[in-house]
Design a protein around this motif. Structure first.
Motif, PDB file in Angstrom:
ATOM      1  N   ASN A 203       0.282  -5.025  11.548  1.00 56.98           N
ATOM      2  CA  ASN A 203      -0.309  -5.442  10.281  1.00 56.98           C
ATOM      3  C   ASN A 203      -0.187  -6.943  10.071  1.00 56.98           C
ATOM      4  OD1 ASN A 203      -1.480  -5.026   7.696  1.00 56.98           O
ATOM      5  ND2 ASN A 203       0.552  -5.057   6.762  1.00 56.98           N
TER       6      ASN A 203
ATOM      7  N   GLU B 174       0.045   6.573   3.746  1.00 55.47           N
ATOM      8  CA  GLU B 174       0.374   5.225   4.213  1.00 55.47           C
ATOM      9  C   GLU B 174      -0.936   4.465   4.412  1.00 55.47           C
ATOM     10  OE1 GLU B 174       1.173   2.219   4.530  1.00 55.47           O
ATOM     11  OE2 GLU B 174       3.260   2.826   4.851  1.00 55.47           O
TER      12      GLU B 174
ATOM     13  N   ARG C 106       4.176  -2.376  11.239  1.00 59.30           N
ATOM     14  CA  ARG C 106       4.236  -3.557  10.363  1.00 59.30           C
ATOM     15  C   ARG C 106       3.940  -4.836  11.134  1.00 59.30           C
ATOM     16  NH1 ARG C 106       9.664  -2.809   7.211  1.00 59.30           N
ATOM     17  NH2 ARG C 106       9.854  -0.721   8.101  1.00 59.30           N
TER      18      ARG C 106
ATOM     19  N   VAL D 256      -1.735   1.554   5.063  1.00 53.80           N
ATOM     20  CA  VAL D 256      -1.868   0.467   6.042  1.00 53.80           C
ATOM     21  C   VAL D 256      -2.726   0.909   7.228  1.00 53.80           C
ATOM     22  CG1 VAL D 256       0.215   0.936   7.438  1.00 53.80           C
ATOM     23  CG2 VAL D 256      -0.602  -1.402   7.172  1.00 53.80           C
TER      24      VAL D 256
ATOM     25  N   LYS E 151      -6.353   0.300   6.516  1.00 55.16           N
ATOM     26  CA  LYS E 151      -6.676  -1.129   6.585  1.00 55.16           C
ATOM     27  C   LYS E 151      -6.780  -1.576   8.046  1.00 55.16           C
ATOM     28  CE  LYS E 151      -4.550  -5.638   5.996  1.00 55.16           C
ATOM     29  NZ  LYS E 151      -4.065  -5.930   7.337  1.00 55.16           N
TER      30      LYS E 151
HETATM   31  C1  LIG Z   1      -0.013  -5.301   5.421  1.00 50.23           C
HETATM   32  O1  LIG Z   1      -0.406  -6.644   5.261  1.00 50.23           O
HETATM   33  C2  LIG Z   1      -0.874  -6.989   3.988  1.00 50.23           C
HETATM   34  C3  LIG Z   1      -1.268  -8.427   4.007  1.00 50.23           C
HETATM   35  O2  LIG Z   1      -2.154  -8.705   5.023  1.00 50.23           O
HETATM   36  C4  LIG Z   1       0.177  -6.731   2.949  1.00 50.23           C
HETATM   37  O3  LIG Z   1      -0.352  -6.960   1.656  1.00 50.23           O
HETATM   38  C5  LIG Z   1       0.662  -5.286   3.047  1.00 50.23           C
HETATM   39  O4  LIG Z   1       1.745  -5.102   2.157  1.00 50.23           O
HETATM   40  C6  LIG Z   1       1.108  -4.979   4.446  1.00 50.23           C
HETATM   41  N1  LIG Z   1       1.465  -3.563   4.545  1.00 50.23           N
HETATM   42  C7  LIG Z   1       2.587  -3.142   5.134  1.00 50.23           C
HETATM   43  C8  LIG Z   1       2.830  -1.686   5.121  1.00 50.23           C
HETATM   44  O5  LIG Z   1       3.372  -3.885   5.654  1.00 50.23           O
END
Ligand SMILES: *[C@@H]1O[C@H](CO)[C@@H](O)[C@H](O)[C@H]1NC(C)=O
Length: 572
Positions: free
Chosen positions: A281, A334, A278, A336, A339
């Motif tokens: 991210n 998952e 996280r 993320v 991304k």
């Molecule tokens: C990752 O970041 C994005 C925004 O940049 C957000 O919308 C998303 O919820 C985040 N995902 C996690 C798993 O934290």
């Protein structure tokens, strides 16, 4: 003859129900509790880390849990096997089997000498025949080689090794700290993988013991692990994350901790690494080269965006490598990780990849280093590291998992870059670190003899500028990508390239006892041996060589993900 269809009798239905119940009853516990060891004399470690309370615990309600829904049907990673059948005649199969046997011979030679001269040490010194401890003295080579022995069908050696593993005491070491990253990828990864392959309960037992110890690294005020897991500090509750740690070391324990959570049903392991993800991210678009993260992090202050240097090589490599692998290990549940991978690779393609200026204008790519200056200008240093040779395979895997055709093409070109560098050296092996002359863009550029005369090192083939580190350390990354691209494309040319690389490596590194790192790959004739054989030679390099000559369903990439130490972990 007509078949008489009968309705199943009541007895048959009852028997089937009992059978189904029995199958479930035997399967279920494996995923919810650690089974009791069966056949090996299991000796628990003399300190039980699970008895130590966390000083900075995560409240029960905040523990992130593994995705619970059914894994997605992800795109196939491997080429369709039918294609292979058509391509392979009987003669080809025989050639491949012969090559496979040669790889197995090399493994057996290394293993036998380890057993004879360095048993239970971390490494064998392949010239002097002594043992050496570099990773806590918990038999790194032994633990790292377990799954290779299993894969090569060396079951007697495997059983002997498991019996030894069953007695390892993680509390017995003459070190005051262990390297969190190395212990995770080599020892924990090795145990989990050997368990996934063999189902031998004692391996999971030892993995859980070690998991408890490594989990202690997360018991810091902000739940981020330090580079060194200092045992006394961990016991006192005074561990602190570092202020300048390699990004890869901090972030790439994801696969092992996730697999441990899957196998034990204990979400705390997953929670530990999910917090790091996280953080990745939330910082990805805030760095000086948005999309990528700098090579060093200040984890003490959670500052991940300060540094100016970016690379896919040493210190940062497996941060990126784990992204598509985590996506696969979590069954695509998952998003993320997709991304993070996509955004990082956009930046890699734009700023890090370069095409070298070479006389034959070979269509190859390399990944260099980038420094962002104070005025925000972005400068590429066309330095190539052997460690960075994994990049081709990562693009191939990511391209398949996420259906990005362009990434597969890039994967091929980057893989061919490392192959080209191998072929350019007198030993047939590329140096550990070197610089090339880059083309201005990723398009072909005219060979400029004058420029090379002015800047290039004449000890090397045309195109090389210099080589800061001429060693070959028995590293796996080049064959890793060749193997992955073979499994992705099914192109048998990769197997022939692998064979050429294998013969070069053998002839340059073989010693009386085993195989050794060498000082200079640009040597004509006999090479100078460095008396070092890291455990990844048996865990990774020889495993990849063996697998590329094997039928593609042996450790299929649609069933397993390999951690950064080449340990296969079962995909859901
Ligand atoms: C990752 O970041 C994005 C925004 O940049 C957000 O919308 C998303 O919820 C985040 N995902 C996690 C798993 O934290």
């Amino acid at each position: 003859m007509a078949t008489i269809l009968r309705r199943p009798s009541r007895l048959a239905i009852i028997v089937s129900c009992i059978c189904i119940f029995y199958v479930f009853a035997t399967l279920l516990p494996r995923y919810h509790e650690v089974p009791k060891p069966r056949d090996y004399a299991y000796i628990p470690s003399s300190f039980d880390w699970s008895s130590l309370p966390q000083r900075h615990p995560v409240p029960e309600s905040e523990i992130a849990s593994l995705p619970r829904t059914k894994p997605l049907q992800l795109p196939r990673v491997q080429f369709a096997p039918k294609l292979d059948d058509n391509l392979m005649g009987k003669a080809r199969i025989q050639i491949l089997e012969k090559r496979r046997d040669k790889v197995k011979d090399a493994l057996l030679k290394s293993w036998t000498s380890y057993k004879k001269y360095a048993w239970m040490s971390d490494e064998l010194m392949p010239v002097s025949g002594k043992g050496k401890n570099v990773f806590g003295g918990w038999a790194a080579t032994l633990v790292d080689t377990l799954d290779t022995l299993w894969i090569m069908d060396l079951k007697a050696e495997f059983n002997e090794a498991v019996a030894a593993v069953a007695t390892i005491d993680w509390a017995k070491t003459d070190q005051t700290a262990c390297n969190f990253f190395e212990t995770t990828i080599r020892h924990l990864g090795g145990l989990l993988s050997a368990y996934d392959l063999s189902g031998e309960p004692v391996l999971l037992r030892k993995a859980v013991e070690l998991g408890h110890m490594l989990y202690a690294a997360f018991d810091t005020p902000n739940r981020m692990p330090p580079f060194w897991l200092d045992f006394n500090k961990a016991k006192e509750g005074t561990l602190q994350p570092g202020s300048r740690d390699a990004s890869a070391a901090i972030t790439s324990s994801c696969l092992e901790f996730t697999r441990l959570a899957q196998l034990t049903g204990d979400n705390k392991y997953y929670d530990a690494i999910d917090r790091i993800t996280r953080l990745l991210n939330s910082t990805q678009s805030q760095t000086k080269l948005p999309g990528m993260w700098p090579t060093f992090f200040d984890m003490a202050n959670l500052r991940l965006t300060q540094d100016n240097d970016f690379t896919l090589g040493a210190q940062a490599d497996s941060l990126y490598e784990m992204l598509p692998k985590m996506y696969a290990l979590l069954g695509g549940l998952e998003p993320v990780y997709e991304k993070l991978y996509r955004d990082a690779m956009e930046t890699v393609m734009r700023y890090l990849l370069f095409r070298p200026m070479v006389p034959d204008q070979a269509d190859i790519l390399f990944s260099g280093n980038v420094r962002v200056a104070h005025d925000s200008s972005i400068k590429l240093q066309p330095e190539v590291q052997h460690l960075g040779c994994f990049v081709g395979g990562m693009f191939g895997l990511g391209g398949k998992l996420f259906g990005i055709e362009e990434h597969i093409e890039i994967g091929e070109k980057v893989t061919r870059g490392c192959i080209w560098a191998y072929d350019s050296m007198p030993t047939g092996i590329m140096p550990d670190i070197f610089e090339l002359l880059p083309c201005p863009t990723l398009e072909a550029c005219e060979w400029n003899e004058k420029e090379w005369e002015a800047k290039g090192d004449k000890a090397f083939a045309k195109g090389f500028q210099s080589a800061r580190d001429r060693r070959y350390l028995l590293r796996p990354e080049a064959i890793e990508s060749v193997f992955l691209m073979y499994r992705v494309t099914g192109n048998p040319e990769y197997q022939d390239i692998a064979w050429r690389m294998f013969r070069s490596i053998l002839s340059a590194t073989e010693t009386e006892l085993a195989f050794s790192a060498i000082s200079d790959v640009a040597t004509q004739g006999a090479t100078a041996k460095k008396d070092s054989m890291e455990s990844f030679w048996l865990a990774e390099t020889l495993k990849y060589f063996y697998l590329i000559f094997s039928p593609p369903d042996l450790i299929s990439l649609d069933e397993y993900v390999l951690n950064t130490e080449a340990h296969p972990l079962k995909r859901p």
